[in-house]
Design an enzyme around this catalytic site. Structure first.
Site, PDB file in Angstrom:
ATOM      1  N   LYS A 107       0.867  -1.183   0.000  1.00 43.82           N
ATOM      2  CA  LYS A 107       0.000   0.000   0.000  1.00 43.82           C
ATOM      3  C   LYS A 107       0.897   1.224   0.000  1.00 43.82           C
ATOM      4  O   LYS A 107       2.019   1.174   0.527  1.00 43.82           O
ATOM      5  CB  LYS A 107      -0.890   0.023   1.254  1.00 43.82           C
ATOM      6  CG  LYS A 107      -2.128   0.872   1.109  1.00 43.82           C
ATOM      7  CD  LYS A 107      -3.225   0.119   0.382  1.00 43.82           C
ATOM      8  CE  LYS A 107      -4.532   0.837   0.335  1.00 43.82           C
ATOM      9  NZ  LYS A 107      -5.591  -0.021  -0.223  1.00 43.82           N
TER      10      LYS A 107
HETATM   11  P1  NAD Z   1     -13.170   7.530  -2.839  1.00 49.06           P
HETATM   12  O1  NAD Z   1     -12.143   8.528  -2.510  1.00 49.06           O
HETATM   13  O2  NAD Z   1     -13.593   7.370  -4.259  1.00 49.06           O
HETATM   14  O3  NAD Z   1     -14.513   7.782  -1.976  1.00 49.06           O
HETATM   15  C1  NAD Z   1     -14.502   7.889  -0.568  1.00 49.06           C
HETATM   16  C2  NAD Z   1     -15.888   8.384  -0.125  1.00 49.06           C
HETATM   17  O4  NAD Z   1     -15.937   8.396   1.306  1.00 49.06           O
HETATM   18  C3  NAD Z   1     -16.201   9.809  -0.565  1.00 49.06           C
HETATM   19  O5  NAD Z   1     -17.600   9.926  -0.809  1.00 49.06           O
HETATM   20  C4  NAD Z   1     -15.813  10.644   0.665  1.00 49.06           C
HETATM   21  O6  NAD Z   1     -16.487  11.898   0.702  1.00 49.06           O
HETATM   22  C5  NAD Z   1     -16.306   9.717   1.745  1.00 49.06           C
HETATM   23  N1  NAD Z   1     -15.664   9.937   3.053  1.00 49.06           N
HETATM   24  C6  NAD Z   1     -14.372  10.239   3.340  1.00 49.06           C
HETATM   25  N2  NAD Z   1     -14.196  10.350   4.660  1.00 49.06           N
HETATM   26  C7  NAD Z   1     -15.404  10.092   5.231  1.00 49.06           C
HETATM   27  C8  NAD Z   1     -15.889  10.047   6.561  1.00 49.06           C
HETATM   28  N3  NAD Z   1     -15.066  10.284   7.586  1.00 49.06           N
HETATM   29  N4  NAD Z   1     -17.209   9.749   6.752  1.00 49.06           N
HETATM   30  C9  NAD Z   1     -18.022   9.501   5.730  1.00 49.06           C
HETATM   31  N5  NAD Z   1     -17.639   9.526   4.440  1.00 49.06           N
HETATM   32  C10 NAD Z   1     -16.349   9.832   4.206  1.00 49.06           C
HETATM   33  O7  NAD Z   1     -12.615   6.126  -2.257  1.00 49.06           O
HETATM   34  P2  NAD Z   1     -13.035   4.656  -2.694  1.00 49.06           P
HETATM   35  O8  NAD Z   1     -12.081   4.196  -3.747  1.00 49.06           O
HETATM   36  O9  NAD Z   1     -14.492   4.598  -2.930  1.00 49.06           O
HETATM   37  O10 NAD Z   1     -12.650   3.830  -1.373  1.00 49.06           O
HETATM   38  C11 NAD Z   1     -13.554   3.727  -0.271  1.00 49.06           C
HETATM   39  C12 NAD Z   1     -13.081   2.609   0.644  1.00 49.06           C
HETATM   40  O11 NAD Z   1     -13.002   1.377  -0.096  1.00 49.06           O
HETATM   41  C13 NAD Z   1     -11.687   2.791   1.257  1.00 49.06           C
HETATM   42  O12 NAD Z   1     -11.657   2.204   2.534  1.00 49.06           O
HETATM   43  C14 NAD Z   1     -10.793   2.000   0.312  1.00 49.06           C
HETATM   44  O13 NAD Z   1      -9.588   1.594   0.926  1.00 49.06           O
HETATM   45  C15 NAD Z   1     -11.704   0.821   0.028  1.00 49.06           C
HETATM   46  N6  NAD Z   1     -11.371   0.086  -1.198  1.00 49.06           N
HETATM   47  C16 NAD Z   1     -11.340   0.714  -2.404  1.00 49.06           C
HETATM   48  C17 NAD Z   1     -11.068  -0.036  -3.557  1.00 49.06           C
HETATM   49  C18 NAD Z   1     -11.107   0.577  -4.931  1.00 49.06           C
HETATM   50  O14 NAD Z   1     -11.035  -0.189  -5.908  1.00 49.06           O
HETATM   51  N7  NAD Z   1     -11.251   1.886  -5.068  1.00 49.06           N
HETATM   52  C19 NAD Z   1     -10.787  -1.407  -3.445  1.00 49.06           C
HETATM   53  C20 NAD Z   1     -10.831  -2.023  -2.189  1.00 49.06           C
HETATM   54  C21 NAD Z   1     -11.142  -1.256  -1.069  1.00 49.06           C
END
Ligand code: NAD
Length: 421
Positions: A114
């Site tokens: 990561k």
């Molecule tokens: P992103 O940046 O596209 O979206 C994150 C969302 O969460 C946004 O709407 C943001 O406003 C909101 N957010 C941020 N802090 C917050 C809080 N304290 N309370 C409520 N909402 C909040 O990110 P993403 O890619 O959608 O990732 C989201 C989660 O999924 C993370 O934990 C990431 O590690 C995990 N994840 C992502 C992927 C991927 O393919 N993108 C894969 C596996 C896991």
């Protein structure tokens, strides 16, 4: 919560979950130590004087970037790159380790890594963000590689950021699309990668709902986080007939008992930047949202949002961890004791790294696959992995998380022994 206490909570939670699996696998202390220790941790400083107008103030700033490569016993390091103000080495360390277990659980030939930069991307112009990304790649280049370490998107990064990584790395290595996954389609990205994580979360929510005899059609769903993962999860669950009654982002949440139109919500966010004031909905805070009466609760934002403060108040029958480490270990115990089924992160959001693997394979073979091929393979593999975890959990009378960790750790441990680390 401070970045440091968030890290402590992440690490403590992760260690707690791991210890349960270590006990079940009867691993010796030396094996446990090796499995817990990162192979390499790199941190770099990136001085930057944003030189464009907009929000940049033109002052010299030094950003810190990290890449933690946890374990590569089963293949090259693989994991996302996070751009967020709270990024710190401890958080990245916990997330890198989680990637090792995910790639092992889904049985793809990758290890876990990561990376991230502590930065508020909303304060930088696109040009400054591009420069920051490219300088990060310049400094990390010795530890990256198609068969060494392949980054991907995470919180705060997207296909455009991946394209900048591809460009910078290709300057010294020739055109190298396989250096990064989650790229735009025009640069060798895979059909289906953008929606893969959310599609997988929704698919697995459907499988788990079936197991607890909850009909997904008309099931009420609450989702925290409306970024890449939250949006695609909501979109796919809506096509499966579920009713999304509440959504939130970092600022606030919205609620509508009869169901939110997801496409309309997406257009509203594209226009205004936030879910706030979405027509036809009532405002709800992020804290209230988690405690709403619903069938399925999906944390899809950041770590530790379900914790000791709210675990007793969660009303859902099923929690699906779309985000990484969204439930602390104490909250996990409370949910289990209250009979709430939890689909753990290393299983629930594994669709993203699975399609990242398909993207890497397509790049190496220089042979793109059709969208339907990608989605069929994704669902088939998720189906197999879910059933394997569920069957082990039933057989050993443990929860899905413990069963998933047992399978993943067992695979990594065998690879380490075979290679003679
Ligand atoms: P992103 O940046 O596209 O979206 C994150 C969302 O969460 C946004 O709407 C943001 O406003 C909101 N957010 C941020 N802090 C917050 C809080 N304290 N309370 C409520 N909402 C909040 O990110 P993403 O890619 O959608 O990732 C989201 C989660 O999924 C993370 O934990 C990431 O590690 C995990 N994840 C992502 C992927 C991927 O393919 N993108 C894969 C596996 C896991």
């Amino acid at each position: 919560m401070s970045a440091e206490s968030k890290y402590c909570q992440c690490q403590e939670t992760q260690n707690h979950f791991l210890q349960r699996a270590f006990e079940a696998l009867q691993l010796e202390a030396a094996q446990r130590e090796l499995l817990l220790t990162a192979f390499r941790e790199t941190s770099v400083s990136i001085p930057l004087k944003p030189h464009r107008t907009g929000d940049d103030d033109g002052e010299l700033r030094t950003f810190i970037g990290y890449r933690v490569q946890h374990n590569h016993a089963r293949g090259p390091f693989k994991g996302g790159l996070r751009f967020h103000p709270s990024v710190n080495l401890g958080e990245i360390r916990a997330l890198a380790q989680l990637m090792t277990w995910k790639t092992a659980l889904v049985d793809i030939p990758f290890g876990g890594a990561k990376g991230g930069i502590a930065v508020d991307t909303t304060q930088l112009s696109p040009h400054a963000l591009e420069t920051l990304t490219k300088r990060f790649v310049q400094k990390m280049e010795p530890v990256l590689g198609v068969h060494q370490d392949i980054p991907a998107p995470d919180v705060g990064t997207n296909p455009q950021v991946m394209a900048w990584i591809l460009e910078e790395y290709s300057k010294s290595h020739g055109y190298t699309p396989a250096i990064v996954t989650g790229k735009p389609l025009e640069l060798g990205g895979s059909a289906g990668r953008l929606e893969a994580t959310g599609h997988g979360v929704a698919f697995l929510a459907g499988k788990a709902a079936q197991d607890i005899e909850l009909a997904i059609k008309d099931a009420s769903v609450v989702i925290q986080g409306f970024g890449n993962v939250g949006f695609h999860t909501a979109q796919h669950l809506a096509t499966m007939g579920a009713k999304i009654i509440a959504l939130s982002d970092a600022r606030s949440g919205v609620f509508c008992e009869s169901g939110i139109n997801i496409e309309q919500a997406q257009r509203h966010v594209a226009d205004s930047g936030w879910l706030e004031d979405l027509p036809g909905t009532e405002p709800v805070s992020n804290a209230e949202l988690l405690e709403l009466a619903c069938d399925i609760l999906i944390p899809a934002a950041v770590e530790g949002t379900i914790n000791c403060d709210n675990a007793e108040a969660i009303q859902a029958r099923l929690v699906v961890e779309a985000a990484n480490i969204p439930v602390t270990h104490l909250a996990d115990t409370t949910l289990r004791e209250r009979g709430i089924t939890v689909v753990p992160d290393l299983l629930a959001n594994v669709g993203g790294v699975l399609v990242s693997y398909y993207e890497w394979v397509q790049n190496l073979q220089e042979f793109p696959w059709e969208y339907d091929t990608v989605m069929q393979r994704l669902e088939r593999r998720l189906d197999q992995v879910y059933e394997q975890v569920r069957d082990l959990a039933q057989q050993r009378s443990v929860d899905l998380r413990t069963a998933a960790y047992e399978i993943a750790i067992g695979r990594v441990n065998r690879a380490i022994a075979l290679r003679g680390f």
